[in-house]
Design a protein around this motif. Structure first.
Motif, PDB file in Angstrom:
ATOM      1  N   TYR A 129       0.827  -1.038  -0.017  1.00  0.00           N
ATOM      2  CA  TYR A 129       0.013   0.064  -0.129  1.00  0.00           C
ATOM      3  C   TYR A 129       0.716   1.210   0.047  1.00  0.00           C
ATOM      4  O   TYR A 129       0.342   2.219  -0.716  1.00  0.00           O
ATOM      5  N   ALA A 130       1.937   1.036   0.721  1.00  0.00           N
ATOM      6  CA  ALA A 130       2.956   2.377   0.462  1.00  0.00           C
ATOM      7  C   ALA A 130       3.489   2.749  -0.912  1.00  0.00           C
ATOM      8  O   ALA A 130       3.627   3.823  -1.437  1.00  0.00           O
ATOM      9  N   ASP A 131       3.837   1.326  -1.785  1.00  0.00           N
ATOM     10  CA  ASP A 131       4.139   1.658  -3.100  1.00  0.00           C
ATOM     11  C   ASP A 131       3.069   2.273  -3.749  1.00  0.00           C
ATOM     12  O   ASP A 131       3.208   2.919  -4.731  1.00  0.00           O
ATOM     13  N   MET A 132       1.869   1.575  -3.427  1.00  0.00           N
ATOM     14  CA  MET A 132       0.819   1.973  -4.495  1.00  0.00           C
ATOM     15  C   MET A 132       0.561   3.726  -4.136  1.00  0.00           C
ATOM     16  O   MET A 132       0.128   4.329  -5.057  1.00  0.00           O
ATOM     17  N   ALA A 133       0.361   3.826  -2.952  1.00  0.00           N
ATOM     18  CA  ALA A 133       0.219   5.250  -2.666  1.00  0.00           C
ATOM     19  C   ALA A 133       1.207   6.212  -3.078  1.00  0.00           C
ATOM     20  O   ALA A 133       0.876   7.421  -3.695  1.00  0.00           O
ATOM     21  N   ARG A 134       2.472   5.682  -3.238  1.00  0.00           N
ATOM     22  CA  ARG A 134       3.617   6.426  -3.894  1.00  0.00           C
ATOM     23  C   ARG A 134       3.429   6.697  -5.053  1.00  0.00           C
ATOM     24  O   ARG A 134       3.460   7.977  -6.089  1.00  0.00           O
ATOM     25  N   LEU A 175      -6.505   6.129   1.961  1.00  0.00           N
ATOM     26  CA  LEU A 175      -6.854   4.908   2.530  1.00  0.00           C
ATOM     27  C   LEU A 175      -5.931   4.004   2.659  1.00  0.00           C
ATOM     28  O   LEU A 175      -5.786   3.166   3.487  1.00  0.00           O
ATOM     29  N   LEU A 176      -5.007   4.126   1.696  1.00  0.00           N
ATOM     30  CA  LEU A 176      -3.999   2.943   1.606  1.00  0.00           C
ATOM     31  C   LEU A 176      -2.866   3.478   2.826  1.00  0.00           C
ATOM     32  O   LEU A 176      -2.503   2.612   3.488  1.00  0.00           O
ATOM     33  N   ASP A 177      -2.730   4.795   3.081  1.00  0.00           N
ATOM     34  CA  ASP A 177      -1.900   5.128   4.123  1.00  0.00           C
ATOM     35  C   ASP A 177      -2.562   4.697   5.445  1.00  0.00           C
ATOM     36  O   ASP A 177      -1.980   4.144   6.258  1.00  0.00           O
ATOM     37  N   THR A 178      -3.787   4.767   5.695  1.00  0.00           N
ATOM     38  CA  THR A 178      -4.559   4.477   6.839  1.00  0.00           C
ATOM     39  C   THR A 178      -4.449   2.784   7.075  1.00  0.00           C
ATOM     40  O   THR A 178      -4.267   2.219   8.195  1.00  0.00           O
ATOM     41  N   LEU A 179      -4.695   2.151   5.922  1.00  0.00           N
ATOM     42  CA  LEU A 179      -4.746   0.609   6.126  1.00  0.00           C
ATOM     43  C   LEU A 179      -3.113   0.191   6.378  1.00  0.00           C
ATOM     44  O   LEU A 179      -3.144  -0.764   7.308  1.00  0.00           O
ATOM     45  N   GLY A 180      -2.136   0.916   5.853  1.00  0.00           N
ATOM     46  CA  GLY A 180      -0.869   0.527   5.936  1.00  0.00           C
ATOM     47  C   GLY A 180      -0.350   0.710   7.501  1.00  0.00           C
ATOM     48  O   GLY A 180       0.315  -0.076   8.037  1.00  0.00           O
ATOM     49  N   ALA A 181      -0.872   1.849   7.941  1.00  0.00           N
ATOM     50  CA  ALA A 181      -0.699   2.099   9.516  1.00  0.00           C
ATOM     51  C   ALA A 181      -1.452   1.202  10.504  1.00  0.00           C
ATOM     52  O   ALA A 181      -0.963   0.878  11.585  1.00  0.00           O
TER      53      ALA A 181
END
Length: 476
Positions: free
Chosen positions: A272-277, A334-340
């Motif tokens: 998700y970090a890579d997708m968010a980037r 959303l991806l940041d929240t999921l990752g955290a």
């Protein structure tokens, strides 16, 4: 007296009780066509189908390897019959599962009973106890989510993202030698080419996709706290680690040998970090292209019958890029929240991941929608080379960098009169517009060597872009 305000009927009851599907969120309503391919991987129905698949494959795996005393490999007909439970999973199956869950009040237990109902017809009722053997719910869930996410990435999101990056790369190659004024800090700066700037975008996005392509999708099947306790207690003779490893790897996943009750979800956070980037770089593409449209570098091709503005007929608004910006921001949040959230679990288990993971499809959906909009937006652009050329011709002062660097090189070579090059060019250009004639006059009066003078007199803003076009060749 104040007038009584007009009351508009809300229609709440009629909408809520309507038999038609009326979506609460835009991905299942207005934007459904753009994100529909994700439904087969990241919807609740897809999750339940994958749960059924994992349970069925575990059942087959245990019998095929005769892990438990009293079991033996199934017949081909029985294996096919079990797998048909998965391939025939449909709307009626979803309804039946929901009815079972209404009684069990447990989604994975409902899957176990759903499969159990079908064993008698396959002559396997004797092995009903083998369904979900040694498993905790998270053994099934983590593998089901991994399969769904892997499928969504590899079959839907990544191909769409790759196609978009290739579209940008194709535009870069097509425009590799089209000169363009740069605007560092929003101000006229050393020229480049449109193709090279598009190549930078494609290169940045492509690097993120390479990272995403290397994602490890981890899985585990090791019991209530990850210790194989129930497995060893019930069948101590089995090599449960090997049984689990071969099963997880047989699903196309990477075995995680060290977990609590849950697979730790670190791989999800990494993905998700890579997708968010990727999303944020694509957002940068949108803002840049939007800005180029606003200054006329790109012309938008009007669509017959389409309305650009409800009141201004002359306008064609860059709505695809604006829509994409918003959806990329939502997806990234959303991806940041999921990752955290997913990397933390209290002691051996809590349920914060359960609710969080139900939003994976939403995060993917907003990103996929944005990718679709950017592709459509780019497809509706024409390069306005006349505008690019005019902008360059109005900014001859950008050659100041080239002239002062040539003066420095001349000074090093021993040519006299080359002192204070930066300051002299600053006096000439800062706060002033310098046309071609004034710039050539200045160059001719410097006392440069004949070769250096000839090179500078031949230089124009349109030709002063180094090897920008050649750099496009670094794109794969």
């Amino acid at each position: 007296m104040a007038e009584t305000p007009v009351r508009i009927p809300s229609g709440r009851l009629s909408l809520a009780s309507s038999s038609e599907q009326i979506a609460l969120g835009p991905l299942d309503g207005r934007y459904r066509p753009a994100v529909a391919p994700l439904v087969d991987y990241l919807s609740e129905a897809a999750l339940n189908r994958d749960r059924v698949a994992v349970e069925v494959e575990w059942f087959i795996h245990l019998t095929k390897n005769s892990v438990l005393p009293g079991t033996q490999p199934l017949s081909e007909e029985q294996e096919s019959g079990l797998r048909a439970i998965v391939t025939e999973f449909d709307g009626d199956s979803v309804t039946e599962l929901a009815e079972i869950e209404a009684v069990t009040v447990h989604d994975v237990k409902a899957v176990e009973y759903y499969i159990g109902r079908r064993l008698e017809a396959l002559g396997l009722s004797r092995l009903t106890a083998l369904v979900h053997f040694g498993c905790t719910s998270e053994d099934i869930n983590n593998l089901s989510y991994a399969l769904g996410i892997k499928g969504a990435v590899e079959e839907v999101w990544l191909p769409a993202a790759r196609k978009l990056v290739e579209q940008i790369a194709a535009m870069a190659r097509e425009n590799r030698d089209v000169p363009m004024l740069s605007r560092t800090h929003g101000q006229p700066a050393t020229p480049t080419t449109l193709g090279k700037e598009l190549a930078v975008m494609a290169h940045r996005l492509g690097r993120q996709l390479d990272r995403i392509e290397r994602t490890e999708f981890l899985g585990k099947i090791n019991g209530a706290t990850g210790d194989f306790a129930a497995h060893v207690a019930s069948v101590p003779s089995a090599d449960w680690q090997q049984v689990a490893k071969s099963f997880v790897e047989g699903l196309g996943l990477t075995w995680n040998p060290l977990t609590t009750q849950i697979e730790s979800h670190d791989w999800q956070a990494e993905l998700y970090a890579d997708m968010a980037r990727f999303n944020r770089i694509l957002h940068n593409v949108c803002t840049d292209v939007w800005s180029y449209i606003s200054i006329g570098y790109f012309a938008q091709i009007p669509v017959a019958g389409a309305t650009g503005s409800s009141t201004m007929p002359h306008k064609v608004n860059p709505i695809r890029f604006e829509n994409a910006e918003a959806n990329l921001e939502i997806s990234s949040a959303l991806l940041d929240t999921l990752g955290a959230t997913l990397v933390t679990s209290r002691w051996q288990r809590d349920l914060t991941d359960s609710s969080s993971q139900r939003n994976i499809g939403v995060a993917f959906g907003h990103s996929l929608l944005a990718i679709s909009n950017v592709a459509r937006g780019l497809g509706g652009l024409d390069v306005a080379e006349n505008v690019l050329a005019s902008d360059l011709d109005q900014n001859w002062e950008v050659l100041a960098e080239a002239i002062q660097m040539v003066m420095r090189a001349e000074a090093i070579a021993g040519v006299p009169g080359m002192d204070n090059p930066y300051e002299r060019l600053k006096d000439l250009t800062r706060g002033h517009r310098v046309d071609a004639a004034r710039m050539k006059e200045f160059v001719s009066g410097l006392g440069l060597s004949s070769d250096a003078e000839a090179r500078l007199l031949a230089l124009t803003p349109a030709s002063y872009n180094g090897i920008a076009g050649t750099l496009v060749d670094h794109l794969r």
